[in-house]
Design a protein around this motif. Sequence first.
Motif, PDB file in Angstrom:
ATOM      1  N   ASN A 189     -24.274   5.690  -1.102  1.00 54.78           N
ATOM      2  CA  ASN A 189     -23.739   7.024  -0.816  1.00 54.78           C
ATOM      3  C   ASN A 189     -22.520   7.368  -1.669  1.00 54.78           C
ATOM      4  O   ASN A 189     -22.153   8.540  -1.747  1.00 54.78           O
ATOM      5  N   ALA A 190     -21.872   6.368  -2.276  1.00 54.85           N
ATOM      6  CA  ALA A 190     -20.666   6.632  -3.066  1.00 54.85           C
ATOM      7  C   ALA A 190     -20.542   5.577  -4.151  1.00 54.85           C
ATOM      8  O   ALA A 190     -20.948   4.428  -3.960  1.00 54.85           O
TER       9      ALA A 190
ATOM     10  N   SER B 205     -18.821  10.816  -3.985  1.00 55.81           N
ATOM     11  CA  SER B 205     -20.126  11.101  -3.389  1.00 55.81           C
ATOM     12  C   SER B 205     -20.383  12.600  -3.451  1.00 55.81           C
ATOM     13  O   SER B 205     -19.484  13.386  -3.753  1.00 55.81           O
TER      14      SER B 205
ATOM     15  N   VAL C  36     -21.887  15.782  -1.156  1.00 59.09           N
ATOM     16  CA  VAL C  36     -22.106  16.117   0.253  1.00 59.09           C
ATOM     17  C   VAL C  36     -22.896  17.415   0.358  1.00 59.09           C
ATOM     18  O   VAL C  36     -22.559  18.417  -0.293  1.00 59.09           O
TER      19      VAL C  36
ATOM     20  N   GLU D 164     -23.688  12.957   3.327  1.00 59.79           N
ATOM     21  CA  GLU D 164     -23.588  12.522   1.934  1.00 59.79           C
ATOM     22  C   GLU D 164     -24.995  12.227   1.400  1.00 59.79           C
ATOM     23  O   GLU D 164     -25.757  11.486   2.018  1.00 59.79           O
TER      24      GLU D 164
ATOM     25  N   ARG E  68     -17.125  14.822  -2.962  1.00 59.05           N
ATOM     26  CA  ARG E  68     -16.178  14.131  -2.071  1.00 59.05           C
ATOM     27  C   ARG E  68     -15.536  12.974  -2.829  1.00 59.05           C
ATOM     28  O   ARG E  68     -16.244  12.163  -3.446  1.00 59.05           O
TER      29      ARG E  68
ATOM     30  N   ASP F 137     -12.609  17.029  -0.243  1.00 57.43           N
ATOM     31  CA  ASP F 137     -13.870  17.616  -0.702  1.00 57.43           C
ATOM     32  C   ASP F 137     -13.566  18.759  -1.658  1.00 57.43           C
ATOM     33  O   ASP F 137     -12.849  19.700  -1.295  1.00 57.43           O
TER      34      ASP F 137
END
Length: 300
Positions: A33-34, A42, A44, A51, A74, A116
Amino acid sequence: MKRRLFSTVLALTALAACADSPARPYIPPTPTNAIGTLMQISVVDRNNGIELPIYFYRGEYWVAGRPGARYAIRARNVMNERIMAVMSVDGVNVVTGETASTGQNGYVFSSRERGDITGWRKSDSQVAAFQFASAGNSYASRTGRPDDVGVIGVAMFRERMPEPPPPPVVPYSRRGEYGADREQREPSSSMGDARAKSSADSAVAAEAPAGNLARPQAAPSPSLGTAHGRRENSYVGKTTFERARSSPDDVVRIRYDSRENLIAAGVIPPEPPPRWTRPSGPSPFPGSDSGYVPDPPRRY
């Protein structure tokens, strides 16, 4: 007893044959996810706050976008110091609108801060939302810069810390020793500069081939870009930040396209076929009797 033993032998033989088969199930890689070291980056989906999975394929990171969906970049600062993030979408700086370069303005994140970035910066109080759209409707294409549509980039810089004051100079008793010491120190300084320059040149050379990777061929649907969406409130302030060095300490590059295109390119494995369900109408195997064919009942 004989009948049960015979059935067991048949079952074991069948299992052994399956085990020797060369066909093996495909196990797709697990998406993350990141990504990133100084900061975790990541993407979103703002419609549901989730995510998006990031897939790694042939040296590239990919996310699947949905046309019309708003998204955010993010960033989580994982360091105990301030980090500056210069962000680009489709080759355009998200703060200034210039064709992106790592030496431009960006966002400064405090120690352990998360934020974000939701759109193109229009002022200190507004952005135009990031929104997945066809490549032709992307902000980059509409401003005459279509070559780099489909990529998100974040270049991260550490902050230069104040140098401690030099130690007090202790005079030497003899002039010759001081001169010799000075001559020994000066070459080491120039050698350090040469090593730093060589290291920076190597870092630039290592990053250069990444831009030469080809895009997926024969895409079944139009490629995605990022549109200049509707205005939204987003407040920022200004600060000063001196970079520790001119080249980035870390660079994250995430490419994106529609899910259909990424499946066609092999980035995302196709979904498995649905499991067998009993069809409507007569079934060829309505029961599970493992015995032999019994006699029919007598007629009356």
